[in-house]
Design an enzyme around this catalytic site. Structure first.
Site, mmCIF file in Angstrom:
data_model
loop_
_atom_site.group_PDB
_atom_site.id
_atom_site.type_symbol
_atom_site.label_atom_id
_atom_site.label_comp_id
_atom_site.label_asym_id
_atom_site.label_seq_id
_atom_site.Cartn_x
_atom_site.Cartn_y
_atom_site.Cartn_z
ATOM 1 N N ASP A 168 12.746 37.619 32.176
ATOM 2 C CA ASP A 168 12.871 37.309 30.577
ATOM 3 C C ASP A 168 14.297 36.664 30.642
ATOM 4 O O ASP A 168 15.316 37.297 31.135
ATOM 5 C CB ASP A 168 12.957 38.482 29.653
ATOM 6 N N HIS A 211 1.797 36.813 26.550
ATOM 7 C CA HIS A 211 2.453 37.558 27.785
ATOM 8 C C HIS A 211 2.572 38.797 27.297
ATOM 9 O O HIS A 211 2.757 39.329 26.344
ATOM 10 C CB HIS A 211 3.882 36.725 27.770
ATOM 11 N N VAL A 232 7.282 33.567 21.048
ATOM 12 C CA VAL A 232 6.507 32.658 21.594
ATOM 13 C C VAL A 232 5.054 32.503 21.834
ATOM 14 O O VAL A 232 4.531 33.600 22.079
ATOM 15 C CB VAL A 232 7.190 32.498 23.432
ATOM 16 N N HIS A 281 5.338 41.927 28.029
ATOM 17 C CA HIS A 281 6.691 42.302 28.559
ATOM 18 C C HIS A 281 6.638 43.479 29.667
ATOM 19 O O HIS A 281 5.795 44.520 29.310
ATOM 20 C CB HIS A 281 7.399 42.721 27.508
ATOM 21 N N GLN A 283 6.095 38.331 17.719
ATOM 22 C CA GLN A 283 6.097 37.306 18.588
ATOM 23 C C GLN A 283 6.777 36.099 18.322
ATOM 24 O O GLN A 283 6.653 35.547 17.064
ATOM 25 C CB GLN A 283 4.539 37.168 18.746
ATOM 26 N N ASN A 343 3.649 41.714 22.038
ATOM 27 C CA ASN A 343 3.667 41.307 20.539
ATOM 28 C C ASN A 343 2.506 40.226 20.013
ATOM 29 O O ASN A 343 2.314 39.382 20.865
ATOM 30 C CB ASN A 343 5.089 40.768 20.484
HETATM 31 P P1 5GP Z 1 7.793 37.528 22.228
HETATM 32 O O1 5GP Z 1 8.929 37.829 21.061
HETATM 33 O O2 5GP Z 1 7.151 36.402 21.771
HETATM 34 O O3 5GP Z 1 7.063 38.795 22.686
HETATM 35 O O4 5GP Z 1 8.710 37.479 23.617
HETATM 36 C C1 5GP Z 1 9.249 36.220 24.232
HETATM 37 C C2 5GP Z 1 10.299 36.332 25.070
HETATM 38 O O5 5GP Z 1 10.344 35.284 25.917
HETATM 39 C C3 5GP Z 1 11.558 37.013 24.533
HETATM 40 O O6 5GP Z 1 11.787 38.192 25.228
HETATM 41 C C4 5GP Z 1 12.466 35.694 25.147
HETATM 42 O O7 5GP Z 1 13.782 36.259 25.544
HETATM 43 C C5 5GP Z 1 11.559 35.063 26.022
HETATM 44 N N1 5GP Z 1 11.998 33.615 26.261
HETATM 45 C C6 5GP Z 1 12.045 32.666 25.403
HETATM 46 N N2 5GP Z 1 12.359 31.374 25.783
HETATM 47 C C7 5GP Z 1 12.336 31.708 27.391
HETATM 48 C C8 5GP Z 1 12.604 30.781 28.256
HETATM 49 O O8 5GP Z 1 13.036 29.699 28.194
HETATM 50 N N3 5GP Z 1 12.794 31.293 29.804
HETATM 51 C C9 5GP Z 1 12.496 32.825 29.777
HETATM 52 N N4 5GP Z 1 12.550 33.053 31.245
HETATM 53 N N5 5GP Z 1 12.255 33.624 28.708
HETATM 54 C C10 5GP Z 1 12.297 33.060 27.466
#
Ligand code: 5GP
Ligand code: ZN
Length: 116
Positions: A32, A102, A98, A104, A96, A89
């Protein structure tokens, strides 16, 4: 968000970089970019599936494979024995950000409960 402007599809396609830790035909795992724990990995299907509820009925094996991969990553990063947390998420209230499914994988410290 469509697959065309999806950040995780771009990581799968190698059009943006990521610290990859695992890849096979159907899943990819990488660090991440904003870690919330000493180990914070994301395990991602290569296919653009927006959220957990969108996994097609005929792809149940993919869900198992994502979880197996998450556990293997925990073993690889040496957090499996002490314990770790898997988080998915889903949607706005789920946090969420992205919109490409996914898992975590979080560990390397005590993970508090309840989450925020
Ligand atoms: P969500 O909030 O959708 O469950 O988690 C998305 C995760 O993707 C976040 O923890 C964020 O830090 C990670 N993330 C967002 N953009 C990027 C990226 O460009 N590269 C990487 N490696 N992680 C990302
Ligand atoms: Zn995507």
């Amino acid at each position: 968000m469509t697959a065309d402007d999806c950040v995780f599809c771009k990581i799968v396609a190698r059009t943006i970089p990521a610290a990859l830790v695992y890849e096979d035909d159907s899943v990819i795992a990488f660090k991440d970019i904003k870690p919330e724990a000493p180990v914070h990995l994301l395990v991602v299907p290569k296919a653009h599936i927006p959220k957990i509820g969108d996994v097609p009925e005929d792809q149940q094996a993919l869900v198992f494979h994502l979880f197996r991969t998450a556990h293997r990553m925990a073993q690889q990063f040496d957090i499996a024995e002490d314990g770790y947390r898997l988080v998915i998420n889903s949607g706005d209230n789920g946090g969420q950000t992205v919109h490409h499914l996914h898992i975590h994988v979080l560990g390397g410290r005590f993970m508090r409960w309840p989450p925020g």
